[in-house]
Scaffold this motif. Sequence first.
Motif, PDB file in Angstrom:
ATOM      1  N   VAL A 204     -10.206   7.201   6.431  1.00 45.05           N
ATOM      2  CA  VAL A 204      -9.030   7.725   5.739  1.00 45.05           C
ATOM      3  C   VAL A 204      -8.230   6.551   5.185  1.00 45.05           C
ATOM      4  N   GLN A 205      -7.996   6.601   3.880  1.00 43.57           N
ATOM      5  CA  GLN A 205      -7.267   5.520   3.215  1.00 43.57           C
ATOM      6  C   GLN A 205      -5.780   5.812   3.181  1.00 43.57           C
ATOM      7  N   ILE A 206      -4.997   4.805   3.581  1.00 45.48           N
ATOM      8  CA  ILE A 206      -3.546   4.842   3.382  1.00 45.48           C
ATOM      9  C   ILE A 206      -3.280   3.928   2.200  1.00 45.48           C
ATOM     10  N   GLY A 207      -2.692   4.462   1.153  1.00 42.65           N
ATOM     11  CA  GLY A 207      -2.474   3.686  -0.061  1.00 42.65           C
ATOM     12  C   GLY A 207      -1.294   2.746   0.059  1.00 42.65           C
ATOM     13  N   SER A 208      -1.221   1.836  -0.900  1.00 41.87           N
ATOM     14  CA  SER A 208      -0.167   0.823  -0.845  1.00 41.87           C
ATOM     15  C   SER A 208       1.223   1.455  -0.855  1.00 41.87           C
ATOM     16  N   ARG A 209       1.354   2.570  -1.573  1.00 43.70           N
ATOM     17  CA  ARG A 209       2.685   3.193  -1.649  1.00 43.70           C
ATOM     18  C   ARG A 209       3.108   3.849  -0.345  1.00 43.70           C
ATOM     19  N   ASN A 210       2.156   4.101   0.522  1.00 44.30           N
ATOM     20  CA  ASN A 210       2.459   4.761   1.806  1.00 44.30           C
ATOM     21  C   ASN A 210       2.268   3.843   3.002  1.00 44.30           C
TER      22      ASN A 210
ATOM     23  N   GLU B  42      -6.523  -5.870   1.220  1.00 46.48           N
ATOM     24  CA  GLU B  42      -5.596  -6.627   0.367  1.00 46.48           C
ATOM     25  C   GLU B  42      -5.847  -6.231  -1.090  1.00 46.48           C
ATOM     26  N   ARG B  43      -4.795  -5.774  -1.780  1.00 48.19           N
ATOM     27  CA  ARG B  43      -4.939  -5.304  -3.162  1.00 48.19           C
ATOM     28  C   ARG B  43      -3.901  -5.946  -4.087  1.00 48.19           C
ATOM     29  N   GLY B  44      -3.276  -7.010  -3.566  1.00 44.80           N
ATOM     30  CA  GLY B  44      -2.378  -7.762  -4.426  1.00 44.80           C
ATOM     31  C   GLY B  44      -0.930  -7.314  -4.315  1.00 44.80           C
TER      32      GLY B  44
ATOM     33  N   VAL C 153     -14.264  -1.241  -4.875  1.00 53.52           N
ATOM     34  CA  VAL C 153     -14.266  -1.497  -6.324  1.00 53.52           C
ATOM     35  C   VAL C 153     -14.307  -0.170  -7.087  1.00 53.52           C
ATOM     36  N   GLU C 154     -13.496  -0.091  -8.149  1.00 56.01           N
ATOM     37  CA  GLU C 154     -13.493   1.115  -8.975  1.00 56.01           C
ATOM     38  C   GLU C 154     -14.557   1.033 -10.063  1.00 56.01           C
ATOM     39  N   VAL C 155     -15.383   2.093 -10.132  1.00 53.82           N
ATOM     40  CA  VAL C 155     -16.414   2.189 -11.167  1.00 53.82           C
ATOM     41  C   VAL C 155     -16.341   3.586 -11.787  1.00 53.82           C
TER      42      VAL C 155
ATOM     43  N   LEU D  43     -18.675   5.659  -0.536  1.00 51.46           N
ATOM     44  CA  LEU D  43     -18.222   6.190  -1.815  1.00 51.46           C
ATOM     45  C   LEU D  43     -16.705   6.318  -1.742  1.00 51.46           C
ATOM     46  N   ARG D  44     -16.008   5.676  -2.672  1.00 52.14           N
ATOM     47  CA  ARG D  44     -14.559   5.832  -2.737  1.00 52.14           C
ATOM     48  C   ARG D  44     -14.231   6.836  -3.836  1.00 52.14           C
ATOM     49  N   GLY D  45     -13.016   7.364  -3.802  1.00 53.03           N
ATOM     50  CA  GLY D  45     -12.580   8.257  -4.857  1.00 53.03           C
ATOM     51  C   GLY D  45     -11.372   9.024  -4.376  1.00 53.03           C
TER      52      GLY D  45
ATOM     53  N   THR E  28     -11.383   7.994   1.342  1.00 55.58           N
ATOM     54  CA  THR E  28     -10.493   8.651   0.385  1.00 55.58           C
ATOM     55  C   THR E  28      -9.073   8.676   0.934  1.00 55.58           C
ATOM     56  N   GLU E  29      -8.135   8.678  -0.006  1.00 58.88           N
ATOM     57  CA  GLU E  29      -6.730   8.505   0.357  1.00 58.88           C
ATOM     58  C   GLU E  29      -6.048   9.819   0.740  1.00 58.88           C
ATOM     59  N   VAL E  30      -5.187   9.734   1.733  1.00 58.73           N
ATOM     60  CA  VAL E  30      -4.315  10.864   2.059  1.00 58.73           C
ATOM     61  C   VAL E  30      -2.893  10.493   1.645  1.00 58.73           C
TER      62      VAL E  30
ATOM     63  N   SER F  27      -9.984  -4.500  -7.954  1.00 63.76           N
ATOM     64  CA  SER F  27      -9.685  -3.625  -9.087  1.00 63.76           C
ATOM     65  C   SER F  27      -8.184  -3.448  -9.275  1.00 63.76           C
ATOM     66  N   HIS F  28      -7.495  -3.064  -8.180  1.00 57.70           N
ATOM     67  CA  HIS F  28      -6.047  -2.858  -8.296  1.00 57.70           C
ATOM     68  C   HIS F  28      -5.298  -4.175  -8.355  1.00 57.70           C
ATOM     69  N   SER F  29      -5.940  -5.270  -7.961  1.00 58.73           N
ATOM     70  CA  SER F  29      -5.325  -6.576  -8.134  1.00 58.73           C
ATOM     71  C   SER F  29      -5.442  -7.002  -9.598  1.00 58.73           C
TER      72      SER F  29
ATOM     73  N   PRO G 258     -15.046   6.070  -8.280  1.00 58.17           N
ATOM     74  CA  PRO G 258     -14.004   6.188  -9.303  1.00 58.17           C
ATOM     75  C   PRO G 258     -12.613   6.068  -8.684  1.00 58.17           C
ATOM     76  N   CYS G 259     -11.643   5.781  -9.535  1.00 56.42           N
ATOM     77  CA  CYS G 259     -10.257   5.844  -9.059  1.00 56.42           C
ATOM     78  C   CYS G 259     -10.015   7.253  -8.546  1.00 56.42           C
ATOM     79  N   ALA G 260     -10.256   8.233  -9.399  1.00 59.12           N
ATOM     80  CA  ALA G 260     -10.078   9.637  -9.023  1.00 59.12           C
ATOM     81  C   ALA G 260     -11.389  10.394  -9.200  1.00 59.12           C
TER      82      ALA G 260
ATOM     83  N   TYR H 248      -6.484  13.066  -4.085  1.00 58.58           N
ATOM     84  CA  TYR H 248      -5.026  13.112  -4.236  1.00 58.58           C
ATOM     85  C   TYR H 248      -4.598  11.744  -4.744  1.00 58.58           C
ATOM     86  N   LYS H 249      -3.983  11.704  -5.910  1.00 52.57           N
ATOM     87  CA  LYS H 249      -3.640  10.425  -6.523  1.00 52.57           C
ATOM     88  C   LYS H 249      -2.132  10.182  -6.536  1.00 52.57           C
ATOM     89  N   PRO H 250      -1.710   9.003  -6.100  1.00 45.34           N
ATOM     90  CA  PRO H 250      -0.288   8.646  -6.210  1.00 45.34           C
ATOM     91  C   PRO H 250      -0.045   8.084  -7.612  1.00 45.34           C
TER      92      PRO H 250
HETATM   93  C1  PEP Z   1      -6.492   3.557  -4.979  1.00 48.70           C
HETATM   94  O1  PEP Z   1      -7.224   2.895  -4.248  1.00 48.70           O
HETATM   95  O2  PEP Z   1      -6.908   4.486  -5.683  1.00 48.70           O
HETATM   96  C2  PEP Z   1      -5.060   3.232  -5.056  1.00 48.70           C
HETATM   97  C3  PEP Z   1      -4.173   4.098  -5.520  1.00 48.70           C
HETATM   98  O3  PEP Z   1      -4.797   1.977  -4.643  1.00 48.70           O
HETATM   99  P1  PEP Z   1      -3.399   1.317  -4.194  1.00 48.70           P
HETATM  100  O4  PEP Z   1      -2.850   2.194  -3.115  1.00 48.70           O
HETATM  101  O5  PEP Z   1      -3.830  -0.033  -3.700  1.00 48.70           O
HETATM  102  O6  PEP Z   1      -2.533   1.249  -5.411  1.00 48.70           O
END
Ligand code: PEP
Length: 248
Positions: free
Chosen positions: A103-109, A158-160, A218-220, A47-49, A85-87, A192-194, A23-25, A52-54
Amino acid sequence: MGGVIVRGVTFAAGAPRVLMAGPCAVEGEEMIHAIAAAVAASGGAFLRGGAYKPRTSPRDFQGIGAPALAWMRAAADAHGLGVVTEVLSEADVDLVAGAADIVQIGSRNAQNFALLRAVGATGRPVLLKRGAAMTLREWRGAVEHLRAGGARDVILCERGSRTYETEYRNALDVCGIAIMAAEGLPVIVDPSHSAGRRDMVLPVLRAGIAAGACGAIVEVHPAPDAALSDGAQSLPLSALASVAEALR
Ligand code: PEP
Ligand code: MN
């Protein structure tokens, strides 16, 4: 620089393509267990998810936080999956690194250099998303910051990029995937985010794979239209089989 191996799973050109899904979250304990079962059944490895959501608005769902990390870890363990999962914050790096295999670094970070170094210092494998307006040179610079911090294993995602277009979310840079892959960096695609819309996730995934991505994230969601975040781009669990087939 060759491929990256996490939990025996290889991210490299020529290796079987890696499926990460979830899931996204993380919205609850039961839901993440149900999703983990479906991801494992489709041949997914991670498993992604988000715990902490930006989010653009502080009034939107921000994620459940620490309890979600524990639920995700337990669900992944129960089904033989890894956790990605994202920090969001330097303050949470140890907590997230303790629960995650990647550990995922999101696009905003992606250019939060202090966060990059702190995550690098954990020695955990890292999934580095590309910022929505980052050049390839800036992306490579972010990898260098991770490595300067101590990271050995870095996977690009790559997420666009943001453009003037409004009918989809972010323009997937297939040329960028091809260039990074040609340099020997493992790069996966996030369709998904693209796409930002469920009906375009599969074609965008295929484009990323054709360009040289060695996997996809992929988000499901069990009930995409009821998702607390990114429902419009989330696929139902029943679509996992076609996602896995597209990767093969
Ligand atoms: C995510 O993968 O949940 C996410 C927020 O993606 P992005 O950082 O690419 O916007
Ligand atoms: Mn999302």
